[in-house]
Design an enzyme around this catalytic site. Structure first.
Site, PDB file in Angstrom:
ATOM      1  N   GLY A 170       0.835  -1.191   0.000  1.00 23.99           N
ATOM      2  CA  GLY A 170       0.000   0.000   0.000  1.00 23.99           C
ATOM      3  C   GLY A 170       0.871   1.242   0.000  1.00 23.99           C
ATOM      4  O   GLY A 170       2.047   1.206  -0.370  1.00 23.99           O
ATOM      5  N   HIS A 177     -16.203   5.539  11.239  1.00 27.91           N
ATOM      6  CA  HIS A 177     -16.359   6.626  10.269  1.00 27.91           C
ATOM      7  C   HIS A 177     -17.836   6.983  10.159  1.00 27.91           C
ATOM      8  O   HIS A 177     -18.683   6.111   9.984  1.00 27.91           O
ATOM      9  CB  HIS A 177     -15.821   6.185   8.900  1.00 27.91           C
ATOM     10  CG  HIS A 177     -15.554   7.309   7.964  1.00 27.91           C
ATOM     11  ND1 HIS A 177     -16.560   8.115   7.471  1.00 27.91           N
ATOM     12  CD2 HIS A 177     -14.406   7.768   7.409  1.00 27.91           C
ATOM     13  CE1 HIS A 177     -16.029   9.018   6.657  1.00 27.91           C
ATOM     14  NE2 HIS A 177     -14.721   8.833   6.607  1.00 27.91           N
ATOM     15  N   ARG A 217     -14.289  12.680  13.322  1.00 29.59           N
ATOM     16  CA  ARG A 217     -15.098  11.492  13.036  1.00 29.59           C
ATOM     17  C   ARG A 217     -15.733  10.880  14.278  1.00 29.59           C
ATOM     18  O   ARG A 217     -16.867  10.422  14.228  1.00 29.59           O
ATOM     19  CB  ARG A 217     -14.225  10.452  12.318  1.00 29.59           C
ATOM     20  CG  ARG A 217     -13.826  10.916  10.937  1.00 29.59           C
ATOM     21  CD  ARG A 217     -12.852   9.974  10.266  1.00 29.59           C
ATOM     22  NE  ARG A 217     -12.581  10.438   8.909  1.00 29.59           N
ATOM     23  CZ  ARG A 217     -11.743   9.845   8.076  1.00 29.59           C
ATOM     24  NH1 ARG A 217     -11.081   8.771   8.467  1.00 29.59           N
ATOM     25  NH2 ARG A 217     -11.553  10.316   6.857  1.00 29.59           N
TER      26      ARG A 217
END
Length: 644
Positions: free
Chosen positions: A50, A274, A338
């Site tokens: 990633g 989230h 969040r």
């Protein structure tokens, strides 16, 4: 229930002192270097491709090291970083709106509810400005203003616009930048790329990480790969909840195998919910879909004022709507962090004012923005996100508000690392979401991409060189007794999974584990709920090893076998998460204990008792050992966190 023992405190002995603004530069200068001729003689294993792993492998290879890169996907570019949508933070202050390195540092420490290290966070803020230049040089197509300058937008937890973006595909574009840098090094022969390989064990020789045991997921072949150092960039563990915004392949196995070999696991209960996800629609779902936090720039969040109001949203007049984030948090409005937005959504739904078929949803409405800016402007900023929403739900968000609800997204916990990103096992470095280092109890939006690229491009290449220069190592072969033992452990574990031959699928166990975790260790935790969860997890884990059915064998492609190993590790992680949440008798960031809240329902920290990192040592049974790393705040003094 005697759940853990307490060991000696732990300290970050690599952290520099002195003025926070100069710590990284001074530390970097004081570290040892490896000369270019010697780099060619050294091998580094990087697990994960990633943003963190891809950038690290490309940079290390560019410097001259021989790199072995491993991922379980069929291509490095399929890493889950590609799913990130909204943007990447950097303290460039292109908007001239008061941003600075210090403000990004301040916002991040505050946003993490004062549970992160000041030294790490300031370094992250410093390095952020270099990341944008690096990515622009790679050709990442960031959005630009009319005059040609890079555009920015707002994200939660900040009152400045510091988030750089590429429409709603920022993670994809950044990953392609790192991917092309990685592919260049593969083409030059400096990186040995091994796709469709899964790490199943860490090889520790003479108390140092010297390799990994991997399984070829196509042929089933198990091999032992040796190196001078190992870098884990294997992502987070949100899929312990079964339903999350993570790709289905995301798992904790690489990190958990390292934990069982001696790497401490820090703050596992810090998981991020989230607030902007498409709500659950039924039991058929195997994952959830994130709608970018960037949508809260122009979308307004609301629910009906009256309980049980099931009228179509356009039929509810303005004076009968509750724009609750704007009402409760007037300074930040829809752009609160969040954790704040998620709990607020849960609260209004618990009051019976949720929307949609299940009542577990709130509206994200763009009508005002479309009237103010025009549909074309909204399409230019969010068009691909709107298209994705319509494809999944069958509803047109240009004509009716989106329906959203909180879901598991990111994990702030991870393997404990020092300032150099080295774990408690010498030679094992951990970067990106796989470590715990920068976000405290809550990650601000658009900071995950920032941390992954900061670690991979700018921090690890310096600190890893210092380790290699300071620790000349003899070559170790896969035939070394400790390497052979590690491989034997993998083979025996696979054989054990295949031998159960029970009557329940792996997915049935994983789904039930996720239900337990969401109910008792999700948005709100309580003493009674966590104790119940631990009992249920232990019982389910015992049943797993008696009744799980893994068809096929280990001699080839076997996705059930892959999932079984990952779920077995999730069981052990889940219990540690609950123990960590139970021992932390306070609320902070993503960890909200129902017993510890202010009169108006906000998180109530206990800085006197819990201003520390909880670093857990695996002790071979059901009683992990807790090591505390005290947190010190010299520049951002802890206060009651308020966004009102």
């Amino acid at each position: 229930m005697d759940l853990y023992t307490e060991g000696d405190p732990i300290a970050d002995t690599r952290a520099p002192d002195g003025p926070v603004e100069t710590r990284w530069d001074r530390h970097r200068f004081e570290m040892k270097l490896v000369n270019p001729a010697n780099r060619r003689k050294l091998t580094v294993i990087v697990v994960g491709t990633g943003l963190a792993g891809g950038s690290a492998a490309a940079t290390l290879a560019e410097q001259g090291y021989h790199v072995k890169s491993y991922c379980y996907q069929d291509s490095p570019r399929r890493a889950h970083s590609i799913a990130a949508q909204g943007g990447i933070n950097a303290a460039k202050n292109y908007r001239n709106d008061g941003d600075s390195v210090h403000r990004l540092f301040y916002d991040t420490v505050k946003g993490g509810d004062f549970r992160s290290r000041e030294s790490n966070v300031h370094r992250l803020a410093e390095v952020s400005v270099n990341i944008i230049d690096q990515c622009v040089a790679q050709g990442v197509p960031f959005a630009r203003e009319y005059g040609g300058l890079l555009d920015t937008r707002s994200f939660g937890g900040a009152q400045v616009q510091r988030t750089f973006y590429a429409r709603g595909q920022t993670g994809q574009q950044l990953l392609l930048g790192a991917y092309q840098a990685l592919e260049r090094q593969i083409g030059l022969g400096n990186v040995e790329m091994n796709a469709r390989h899964e790490m199943l064990e860490l090889v520790v020789v003479d108390d140092r990480a010297r390799g990994i045991v991997v399984r070829d997921m196509v042929t089933g072949e198990i091999s032992t790969e040796m190196a001078d150092a190992v870098v884990l960039a294997s992502g987070g563990y949100g899929n312990v909840f079964y339903l999350s915004t993570n790709a289905k392949g995301c798992n904790v196995t690489a990190a958990w195998r390292a934990h069982r070999k001696g790497a401490y696991f820090a703050n596992p209960c810090y998981t991020q919910i989230h607030p902007t996800c498409i709500p659950v629609s039924g039991d058929h779902q195997s994952k959830l879909t994130l709608m970018s936090e960037s949508l809260r720039n122009d979308g307004r969040v609301w629910v009906p004022k009256a309980k049980g109001d099931d009228r179509a949203p356009r039929d509810i007049p303005e004076d009968e709507r509750d724009y609750y984030l704007e009402r409760i948090y007037p300074s930040f409005g829809n752009l609160v962090p969040r954790d704040i937005a998620s709990r607020a959504a849960k609260n209004v739904c618990d009051e019976g004012r949720g929307v949609g078929p299940t009542g577990l949803g709130v509206y994200l409405d763009f009508a005002d923005a479309i009237d103010r800016l025009g549909r074309k402007a909204i399409e230019a900023k969010y068009g691909n996100l709107f298209e994705m929403y319509e494809r999944i739900t069958g509803e047109d968000p240009y004509e009716a508000p989106m329906r959203i609800y909180p879901a598991v997204h990111y994990t702030m916990g991870g393997l404990w690392v020092d300032y150099d990103l080295q774990s408690t096992i010498p030679g094992l470095f951990v970067i990106g979401e796989a470590n715990f280092s920068d976000h405290g109890a809550n990650r601000l939006g658009a900071s995950a991409l920032m941390q992954g690229l900061a670690d991979g491009y700018f921090v690890l290449p310096n600190t890893l060189a210092n380790y290699l220069a300071s620790n000349p190592l003899e070559k170790v072969e896969p035939s070394h007794p400790q390497a052979v033992a590690a491989r034997r452990d993998v083979e025996e574990r696979i054989a054990r999974l295949l031998a159960v031959n029970g009557d329940r699928t792996v997915d049935s166990f994983h789904r039930r584990l996720g239900q337990i975790m969401w109910e008792h260790c999700g948005m709100e935790r309580t003493d009674a709920g966590l104790r119940k969860a631990i009992d249920e997890i232990r019982a389910l884990r015992e049943e797993f090893w008696q009744r799980v059915r893994v068809p096929g064998d280990g001699e080839g492609l076997n996705q059930s076998l892959e999932k079984a190993g990952r779920v077995a590790d999730f069981f052990e992680l889940a219990e540690l998460m609950c123990v960590d949440a139970l021992h932390r008798e306070e609320s902070c960031g993503g960890h909200f204990r129902g017993e510890y809240q202010t009169p108006d329902g906000e998180a109530q920290r206990d800085d006197e008792r819990f201003a520390y990192v909880a670093a857990w040592e695996y002790a071979g049974g059901d009683r992990p050992v807790l090591h505390k790393e005290d947190l010190k705040f010299e520049y951002v003094h802890p206060t009651q966190r308020s966004y009102k």
